[in-house]
Design a protein around this motif. Structure first.
Motif: not given
Length: 143
Positions: A26-29, A41-47
């Motif tokens: 799955i990819c970063a959006h 640490r960070k929350l990375i959205p995916t869309g």
């Protein structure tokens, strides 16, 4: 298995990279790149928004290459996405290296495994059956 999905990113849907792969990348959006400093640490959205069938979950796991080469991993691995969750899938990444790491839009940041699960029903008892291991805990089976 058919899983309903909404993809608000411009990236491909999660996909298996080889015929026998258990996990889908799955990819970063991202609107702008994200810099992860050491131990940050960070929350990375995916869309991605999914409707997982009842009796299943999606597990978010680290990508081994990112972990080995860059020290980037999923903090709460495996992250669990329940069948009744309808929000955007986010991935909590942590940088365990001593160097900054930049995440770009479209980077493959984690893998997702769809897995069946059971719901437990508890039976309260006074005793448990015996076993060879008994109450032996951490390190008890090592010699």
């Amino acid at each position: 298995m058919n899983v309903k999905i909404i993809n608000t990113s411009s990236h491909e849907l999660p996909k298996y990279q080889t015929p026998c792969a258990a996990g889908m990348d799955i990819c970063a959006h991202l609107q702008v790149p994200v810099l992860l400093k050491p131990l940050q640490r960070k929350l990375i959205p995916t869309g991605l928004f999914m409707e997982i069938p009842e009796g299943y979950e999606a597990q978010i796991r680290p990508r081994s290459g990112l972990a080995l080469k860059n020290g980037i991993t999923v903090l709460n691995t495996p992250g669990t996405i329940d069948a009744d969750y309808r929000g955007e899938v986010g991935v909590i990444l942590v940088n365990l290296s001593d160097s900054d790491f930049q995440i770009e839009d479209g980077d493959r940041i984690a893998q997702m495994v769809i897995a069946r699960h059971e719901c437990a029903e508890w039976t309260v008892v006074e005793t448990l059956s015996s076993s060879d291991r008994g109450a032996g805990g951490f390190g008890s089976t090592s010699k």
